[in-house]
Design an enzyme around this catalytic site. Structure first.
Site, PDB file in Angstrom:
ATOM      1  N   HIS A 144       4.782  24.230  20.442  1.00  0.00           N
ATOM      2  CA  HIS A 144       3.566  24.562  20.729  1.00  0.00           C
ATOM      3  C   HIS A 144       3.325  26.029  21.206  1.00  0.00           C
ATOM      4  O   HIS A 144       2.410  26.402  21.913  1.00  0.00           O
ATOM      5  CB  HIS A 144       2.970  23.675  21.783  1.00  0.00           C
ATOM      6  CG  HIS A 144       2.724  22.314  21.272  1.00  0.00           C
ATOM      7  ND1 HIS A 144       2.001  21.969  20.283  1.00  0.00           N
ATOM      8  CD2 HIS A 144       3.415  21.144  21.709  1.00  0.00           C
ATOM      9  CE1 HIS A 144       2.048  20.483  20.212  1.00  0.00           C
ATOM     10  NE2 HIS A 144       3.002  20.036  20.935  1.00  0.00           N
ATOM     11  N   ASP A 204      11.014  11.314  23.947  1.00  0.00           N
ATOM     12  CA  ASP A 204      10.033  11.842  22.661  1.00  0.00           C
ATOM     13  C   ASP A 204      10.620  12.225  21.531  1.00  0.00           C
ATOM     14  O   ASP A 204      10.732  13.314  20.951  1.00  0.00           O
ATOM     15  CB  ASP A 204       9.338  13.358  23.373  1.00  0.00           C
ATOM     16  CG  ASP A 204       7.994  13.514  22.854  1.00  0.00           C
ATOM     17  OD1 ASP A 204       7.661  12.469  21.815  1.00  0.00           O
ATOM     18  OD2 ASP A 204       7.288  14.228  22.933  1.00  0.00           O
ATOM     19  N   VAL A 212       8.876  25.875  27.257  1.00  0.00           N
ATOM     20  CA  VAL A 212       8.970  26.884  26.037  1.00  0.00           C
ATOM     21  C   VAL A 212      10.341  26.825  25.633  1.00  0.00           C
ATOM     22  O   VAL A 212      11.417  27.038  26.614  1.00  0.00           O
ATOM     23  CB  VAL A 212       8.300  28.189  26.174  1.00  0.00           C
ATOM     24  CG1 VAL A 212       8.311  29.125  24.838  1.00  0.00           C
ATOM     25  CG2 VAL A 212       6.902  28.074  26.684  1.00  0.00           C
ATOM     26  N   ALA A 243       3.141  25.535  25.514  1.00  0.00           N
ATOM     27  CA  ALA A 243       3.802  24.575  25.735  1.00  0.00           C
ATOM     28  C   ALA A 243       4.302  24.561  27.297  1.00  0.00           C
ATOM     29  O   ALA A 243       4.445  25.481  27.646  1.00  0.00           O
ATOM     30  CB  ALA A 243       5.084  24.158  24.950  1.00  0.00           C
TER      31      ALA A 243
END
Length: 438
Positions: free
Chosen positions: A15, A131, A22, A19
């Site tokens: 992202h 995730d 990062v 994000a």
């Protein structure tokens, strides 16, 4: 220093800078490439807790993981440092491929390597992976898939374990908010669907297709003729078991490995060949500047820098504020001009003196001045100083190929052949990218 001051150009996470945490690519002094995960400032307020977690993950060492090398816990900063994998993510090769879609045999290899990574982590008491998705699988120099160690640690002390779309989240996690080893198996099932379809299909939709025996609709059209019905059916069966609503009905990593080994084909073909990516031993053709650096032809490098002038400083050199236009500033600019004249006439001792005056005042920052002083040091047989300046030029201008080329020359002069080759590869890559965009 390694990430050029957390430069935007070095962001590699999905992202980007939006994000909460990062990931940057970076480079250590010995030219080793690293991945640096920078956590949100409020993510781990307790430094001791962060260090304990990082230490536990850092104990793991396996060729199926992109391993953790270290961490940093200074002031508000919380950083993880891991091995950098050069050949991007599974998401890139599966969903956004450019040259060729991923072959069936490679997809099965990815599934096996990932199962082996999870089996190893489980055997070491780290069965929870946060995730798990196609962005967490990265490809090394050999083109082999590895699991990023970053997912073995939460994004924050009490943060969520899933940042992805709810459609891909294990049903029990939605109910309880707790991650279990079985939830990780559910995520593995979604990855098997990704590999099968070449798309990110919500599990509920995929399970409907499987129930209706409509496997054709589920399979990536790019894979036509690459596998037998039996292999396809076996992978679908495995995905269905991983996606079982009841967590206790899902397989564990060990049984996944057992199920995936018989499906492997062409095991003797190296991954980089299957992936169609350049391998370390494949020579990348060098540009004239690259050749000059390899030959240590400093005169040729001087000609390139002289012709280039200050063109590449645009956007990298800092602007001078109005207050700085004082007599001292005029003197500083004069010393830079004198340095340029000396550099042009190959009077490197005078160039060193003048450029040092300019740099020491510190009012203007120019990557070109550092590059010119770096070459002047090389000409004066001071390779360590030349390397320091070339690194500094890259800190100011992270994607400037000249800085990497000068690092290669300085490293060669220091007798550091391997590091020099790594710098040369990076410089060639950056130069090719620059030429492609211009």
């Amino acid at each position: 220093m390694a990430t050029s001051g957390f430069a935007m150009e070095n962001i590699v996470s999905e992202h980007g800078e939006k994000a909460p945490n990062v990931v940057y690519k970076g480079k250590l002094e010995n030219q080793r490439r690293i991945a640096v995960k920078r956590f949100n400032r409020s993510a781990w307020p307790d430094a001791r807790q962060f260090l304990e977690e990082a230490k536990a993950v850092g104990q793991l060492r396996n060729h199926r993981l992109a391993n953790l090398l270290g961490c940093c816990c200074e002031g508000d900063e919380r950083l993880l440092v891991a091995e950098f994998m050069l050949n991007e993510t599974l998401a890139k090769h599966l969903f956004h491929w450019e040259a060729q879609p991923m072959k069936w045999v490679m997809r099965l290899r990815v599934a096996l390597h990932l199962a082996e990574a999870l089996e190893y982590c489980t055997s070491k008491g780290r069965a929870l992976y946060h995730d798990l998705n196609a962005y967490r699988i990265v490809f090394d120099d050999e083109g082999n898939p590895r699991l990023s160690c970053f997912g073995l640690m939460k994004n924050s002390r009490d943060g969520k374990s899933y940042s992805t779309n709810l459609a891909f989240t294990p049903p029990e996690y939605l109910r309880t908010g707790r991650l279990t080893p079985e939830s990780v198996m559910y995520s593995f099932g979604t990855l098997l669907l990704d590999l099968l379809s070449g798309k990110h299909i919500p599990p509920s939709h995929a399970l409907d297709l499987i129930r209706d025996r409509n496997i054709q609709m589920l399979t990536d059209s790019c894979l036509e003729g690459q596998f037998s019905n039996d292999d396809g059916t076996e992978l679908v069966r495995l995905a269905s078991r991983c996606l079982h609503y009841e967590p206790r009905e899902r397989p564990n990593p060990k049984s996944l490995v057992t199920a995936l080994i018989p499906l492997q084909r062409d095991t003797e073909v190296p991954s980089h060949e299957l992936m169609g990516i350049l391998h370390g031993t494949d020579a990348v053709p060098l540009s004239p500047l690259g050749e000059a650096c390899l030959r240590m032809d400093l005169t040729a490098i001087h000609d390139v820098l002289e012709k280039l002038g200050y063109k590449d400083d645009e956007g990298a050199a800092t602007e001078l504020s109005f207050q700085m236009w004082t007599n001292q500033m005029q003197e500083t600019l004069t010393s830079k001009k004198k340095g340029d004249v000396a550099f042009r006439h190959k009077d490197f001792r005078a160039a060193l003196e003048c450029y040092t005056q300019f740099i020491d005042v510190g009012t203007g920052v120019s990557p070109t001045v550092y590059a010119r002083r770096s070459l002047s040091y090389l000409m004066s047989n001071m390779p360590q100083e030349a390397l320091n300046d070339a690194v500094q030029a890259q800190v100011i201008s992270p994607i400037w190929h000249i800085a990497s080329y000068l690092q290669a020359s300085a490293l060669l002069a220091l007798g550091k052949e391997d590091e020099a080759q790594a710098a040369l590869r990076e410089a060639t890559e950056l130069e090719n990218k620059k030429n492609a965009t211009s």
